[in-house]
Design a protein around this motif. Structure first.
Motif, PDB file in Angstrom:
ATOM      1  N   ASP A   1      -1.603  10.745   4.475  1.00 36.26           N
ATOM      2  CA  ASP A   1      -1.824   9.353   4.069  1.00 36.26           C
ATOM      3  C   ASP A   1      -0.501   8.590   3.999  1.00 36.26           C
ATOM      4  O   ASP A   1      -0.406   7.453   4.471  1.00 36.26           O
ATOM      5  CB  ASP A   1      -2.517   9.281   2.702  1.00 36.26           C
ATOM      6  N   LEU A   2       0.510   9.213   3.386  1.00 38.39           N
ATOM      7  CA  LEU A   2       1.819   8.569   3.302  1.00 38.39           C
ATOM      8  C   LEU A   2       2.379   8.296   4.689  1.00 38.39           C
ATOM      9  O   LEU A   2       2.926   7.226   4.950  1.00 38.39           O
ATOM     10  CB  LEU A   2       2.799   9.438   2.506  1.00 38.39           C
TER      11      LEU A   2
ATOM     12  N   SER B   1       0.833  -1.207   0.000  1.00 38.56           N
ATOM     13  CA  SER B   1       0.000   0.000   0.000  1.00 38.56           C
ATOM     14  C   SER B   1       0.864   1.252   0.000  1.00 38.56           C
ATOM     15  O   SER B   1       0.601   2.203  -0.745  1.00 38.56           O
ATOM     16  CB  SER B   1      -0.916   0.019   1.229  1.00 38.56           C
ATOM     17  N   LEU B   2       1.903   1.274   0.833  1.00 39.20           N
ATOM     18  CA  LEU B   2       2.806   2.419   0.883  1.00 39.20           C
ATOM     19  C   LEU B   2       3.545   2.574  -0.447  1.00 39.20           C
ATOM     20  O   LEU B   2       3.639   3.676  -0.998  1.00 39.20           O
ATOM     21  CB  LEU B   2       3.806   2.266   2.033  1.00 39.20           C
TER      22      LEU B   2
ATOM     23  N   GLU C   1       1.403  13.614  -3.447  1.00 30.83           N
ATOM     24  CA  GLU C   1       0.401  12.829  -2.722  1.00 30.83           C
ATOM     25  C   GLU C   1       0.078  13.484  -1.380  1.00 30.83           C
ATOM     26  O   GLU C   1       0.780  14.381  -0.927  1.00 30.83           O
ATOM     27  CB  GLU C   1       0.911  11.406  -2.489  1.00 30.83           C
ATOM     28  N   ASP C   2      -0.946  13.000  -0.713  1.00 31.31           N
ATOM     29  CA  ASP C   2      -1.327  13.504   0.600  1.00 31.31           C
ATOM     30  C   ASP C   2      -0.307  13.033   1.645  1.00 31.31           C
ATOM     31  O   ASP C   2      -0.161  11.834   1.879  1.00 31.31           O
ATOM     32  CB  ASP C   2      -2.729  13.004   0.957  1.00 31.31           C
TER      33      ASP C   2
ATOM     34  N   ARG D   1       2.646   1.569  -3.443  1.00 33.79           N
ATOM     35  CA  ARG D   1       1.730   2.050  -4.495  1.00 33.79           C
ATOM     36  C   ARG D   1       1.448   3.546  -4.353  1.00 33.79           C
ATOM     37  O   ARG D   1       1.384   4.274  -5.341  1.00 33.79           O
ATOM     38  CB  ARG D   1       0.427   1.254  -4.478  1.00 33.79           C
ATOM     39  N   CYS D   2       1.297   4.007  -3.139  1.00 33.56           N
ATOM     40  CA  CYS D   2       1.009   5.421  -2.892  1.00 33.56           C
ATOM     41  C   CYS D   2       2.208   6.296  -3.289  1.00 33.56           C
ATOM     42  O   CYS D   2       2.037   7.329  -3.937  1.00 33.56           O
ATOM     43  CB  CYS D   2       0.663   5.618  -1.416  1.00 33.56           C
TER      44      CYS D   2
ATOM     45  N   ALA E   1       2.539   6.252  -7.100  1.00 29.64           N
ATOM     46  CA  ALA E   1       1.527   7.091  -7.747  1.00 29.64           C
ATOM     47  C   ALA E   1       1.956   8.557  -7.774  1.00 29.64           C
ATOM     48  O   ALA E   1       1.643   9.283  -8.721  1.00 29.64           O
ATOM     49  CB  ALA E   1       0.188   6.952  -7.024  1.00 29.64           C
TER      50      ALA E   1
ATOM     51  N   LEU F   1       0.550   5.326   6.375  1.00 28.91           N
ATOM     52  CA  LEU F   1       0.987   4.064   5.777  1.00 28.91           C
ATOM     53  C   LEU F   1       2.408   3.720   6.235  1.00 28.91           C
ATOM     54  O   LEU F   1       2.706   2.566   6.554  1.00 28.91           O
ATOM     55  CB  LEU F   1       0.931   4.144   4.253  1.00 28.91           C
TER      56      LEU F   1
END
Length: 129
Positions: free
Chosen positions: A86-87, A33-34, A82-83, A36-37, A40, A90
């Motif tokens: 959120d990062l 998940s981390l 990215e936010d 991919r974030c 992105a 994660l």
């Protein structure tokens, strides 16, 4: 600790942990998940990220805790896109899960204590202390 350092450290820990078969699905999922974030936020530069992580894993596996500049720069770029909250969430989850399997050792007045995995130790004690 600066958010970029936390995120890069978690990526490095997750990548290093992912190389071992004993890593749980929970750790792999959190790291994925981390990853991919961050990927992105890099707008098509995933090969750079993969290369930086491979280099970082080699350094980490050699016992060094130094974060390589290439990985830090990529995380800074991703963080800008990215936010950050959120990062960071994660990254914190990966860090906690990756460290959960590590033993905690407290040694008081001991001889021949060894900490770590895959080590070899030979002791020769010459009587009481």
């Amino acid at each position: 600790m600066e958010p970029v350092t936390v995120i890069a450290s978690a990526l490095a820990a997750g990548a290093a942990a992912g190389m071992h078969d004993s890593v749980s699905k929970t750790v792999r999922d959190a790291y994925d998940s981390l990853y991919r974030c961050v990927r992105a936020g890099l707008d098509g530069r995933s090969r750079e990220l993969d290369s930086a992580l491979a280099d970082q894993v080699v350094v980490r596996e050699s016992g060094s805790l130094v974060l390589l500049p290439g990985l830090l720069d990529l995380v800074k770029d991703a963080k800008a896109a990215e936010d950050e909250d959120d990062l960071r969430k994660l990254a914190d989850r990966v860090a906690v899960l990756a460290d959960a399997g590590q033993p905690t050792t407290v040694s008081i007045n001991c001889q021949g204590v060894q900490v770590g995995r895959g080590n070899h130790q030979h002791n020769a004690f010459n009587g009481p202390r």
